[in-house]
Design an enzyme around this catalytic site. Structure first.
Site, mmCIF file in Angstrom:
data_model
loop_
_atom_site.group_PDB
_atom_site.id
_atom_site.type_symbol
_atom_site.label_atom_id
_atom_site.label_comp_id
_atom_site.label_asym_id
_atom_site.label_seq_id
_atom_site.Cartn_x
_atom_site.Cartn_y
_atom_site.Cartn_z
ATOM 1 N N GLU A 113 0.822 -1.211 0.000
ATOM 2 C CA GLU A 113 0.000 0.000 0.000
ATOM 3 C C GLU A 113 0.858 1.263 0.000
ATOM 4 O OE1 GLU A 113 -3.013 0.338 -0.631
ATOM 5 O OE2 GLU A 113 -3.698 -1.720 -0.431
ATOM 6 N N CYS A 151 -13.451 2.216 -13.966
ATOM 7 C CA CYS A 151 -13.900 3.606 -13.784
ATOM 8 C C CYS A 151 -12.670 4.511 -13.770
ATOM 9 C CB CYS A 151 -14.699 3.720 -12.475
ATOM 10 S SG CYS A 151 -15.613 5.255 -12.361
ATOM 11 N N CYS A 197 -19.166 -1.994 -16.646
ATOM 12 C CA CYS A 197 -19.080 -1.727 -15.208
ATOM 13 C C CYS A 197 -20.093 -2.565 -14.424
ATOM 14 C CB CYS A 197 -19.318 -0.244 -14.962
ATOM 15 S SG CYS A 197 -19.334 0.168 -13.222
ATOM 16 N N CYS A 255 -25.279 3.798 -10.812
ATOM 17 C CA CYS A 255 -24.460 4.980 -11.076
ATOM 18 C C CYS A 255 -25.319 6.146 -11.562
ATOM 19 C CB CYS A 255 -23.382 4.648 -12.108
ATOM 20 S SG CYS A 255 -22.309 6.052 -12.459
HETATM 21 FE FE1 SF4 Z 1 -17.744 4.627 -13.258
HETATM 22 FE FE2 SF4 Z 1 -20.381 4.857 -13.212
HETATM 23 FE FE3 SF4 Z 1 -19.177 4.361 -15.497
HETATM 24 FE FE4 SF4 Z 1 -19.269 2.506 -13.575
HETATM 25 S S1 SF4 Z 1 -20.970 3.333 -14.722
HETATM 26 S S2 SF4 Z 1 -17.483 3.051 -14.845
HETATM 27 S S3 SF4 Z 1 -19.127 3.753 -11.741
HETATM 28 S S4 SF4 Z 1 -18.968 6.195 -14.264
#
Ligand code: SF4
Length: 417
Positions: free
Chosen positions: A52, A209, A219, A225
């Site tokens: 980390e 993202c 995603c 989202c």
């Molecule tokens: Fe990012 Fe939303 Fe796109 Fe997913 S849907 S990659 S969380 S902006």
């Protein structure tokens, strides 16, 4: 409320989708393998801690893997690290940047061994309180990944994901927004798999993202989202208009006019051309400090005829503590005109013999950006005919061949010089 997660069913669904994706798609990283197989929780914690701290230096995971593997080979346990010298730590850390972090990692290891009977603190609160150099993020990562504490983490990747998920457009580096993001991360973290959940959220930010061209179609949490939902609504609205249909009122779920501490400021509203990358937003960065240094590559013929160069050690505190460099001196305002004289005086202090300013040959300039300093090295060279005896009463200094130079604890800036 529009910016928060308030529906328990939605939180459950988001956790499930994210963890299922992580199980399928996570990258195979050496600290994850060790964390999963190593039985001793303290050894797991040490591995997570080292990785980390290194990952905070750079987004280049491939670079970190190389440093991490060499580090763990040399110091496989906290106890081994506690016995290392600062010189050895600096040598291994050289090139990774933010040099004080390697030093503090080693100081913290010494503290665990000498003051905490070799036992790592096991909660995020204690880790942060007791270990030098361990901030809130690192403490949360170690406690959740190694000790199973249900505590969230907020790093750059998590900030980006959460701001997009909840359309947070206020300055994401402001304390008010950061506090809300920590609340959110703590509320979202999965109680049965906190370490995996936190790693999944960070992994999503690192691989899907991403800052510039997020892969929203792939995603796993796209249905949660709000930034994406806004983009979809705008597209639907535009196509209705194109078809000449009666355009519905565009419902963008804004909080209302003004007053919301998490919405974009009224002066910088949502920009349709940016899509989801409207978020996160940051206040303009503070300008870095500008510093100019005069530096000299002093060269002599070594005993086997090969050239050798003088390097000197920096003090054990401050910028690049304990690192080695070519003799260098800051050029204060007004001294730029006299830099040869200033540098010659400085060299005399190291070598104990007068140096003729006229002999210094200007080579060029090297610019290096440290996190908060824009540093220009004005580089000179000076070949010596005879030998120079170094004064042991002064700070450490030594002659090195080019090969020895590269193996020493020298910064990237000095390698550029
Ligand atoms: Fe990012 Fe939303 Fe796109 Fe997913 S849907 S990659 S969380 S902006």
């Amino acid at each position: 409320a529009r910016h928060l997660f308030t529906d328990p069913a939605e939180i459950e669904a988001l956790r499930g989708n994210l963890l299922a994706w992580y199980d399928r798609c996570k990258r195979d990283l050496p600290w994850r393998t060790l964390a999963a197989t190593e039985l001793d929780a303290d050894r797991r914690a040490y591995a997570v801690w080292v990785s980390e701290i290194m990952l905070q230096q750079t987004q280049q995971v491939a670079t970190v893997i190389d440093y991490y593997n060499r580090w763990m080979q040399k110091w496989p346990t906290l106890q081994a690290l506690a016995q290392a010298s600062l010189e050895e730590v600096n040598e291994l850390w050289a090139g990774l940047g933010y040099y004080s972090r390697g030093k503090r990692l080693q100081e913290a290891a010494r503290k665990v061994v000498s003051e905490l009977a070799g036992q790592m603190p096991r909660t995020a609160e204690d880790l942060q309180k007791l270990l030098p150099g361990v901030g809130r993020y690192t403490a949360g990562a170690i406690a959740s990944i190694s000790y199973g504490q249900a505590t969230g983490v907020v790093d750059g990747n998590v900030i980006r994901v959460l701001c997009r998920l909840r359309c947070i457009g206020a300055d994401s580096s402001s304390p008010a927004v950061i506090d809300r993001l920590w609340d959110m991360a703590n509320a979202l973290v999965d109680g049965s798999r906190p370490g995996d959940f936190n790693q999944a959220l960070m992994e999503l930010g690192a691989t899907v993202c991403v800052p510039k061209a997020p892969l929203c179609g792939e995603c796993p949490v796209k249905q949660h989202c709000r930034a994406r939902r806004r983009v979809e609504k705008e597209l639907a609205f535009a196509s209705q208009k194109l078809l000449g249909k009666a355009a519905p009122v565009l419902d963008v779920e804004d909080c209302g006019v003004g007053g919301c501490p998490l919405c974009p400021p009224a002066t910088e509203p949502w920009d349709s051309s940016l899509g989801v990358t409207n978020f996160p937003r940051k206040a303009a960065k503070k300008q870095p400090r500008v510093v100019q240094m005069a530096t000299c590559v002093l060269e002599r013929r070594g005993c086997h005829g090969a050239p050798e160069y003088l390097i000197v050690q920096r003090p054990n505190s401050g910028l690049l503590a304990g690192f080695w460099e070519f003799p260098s001196i800051p050029l204060a305002q007004g001294l730029q005109e006299k830099q040869r004289e200033v540098l010659a005086d400085h060299l005399q202090a190291w070598t104990g013999q007068p140096m003729a300013a006229g002999g210094l040959r200007f080579i060029g300039e090297v610019v290096h950006i440290f996190s908060h300093i824009h540093q220009t090295y004005v580089v000179y060279s000076l070949p010596l005919d005879g030998d120079v005896t170094l004064d042991p009463a002064l700070s450490p200094s030594r002659w090195v061949t080019e090969e020895e130079f590269h193996a020493s604890a020298v910064s990237t800036a000095m390698k550029k010089v």
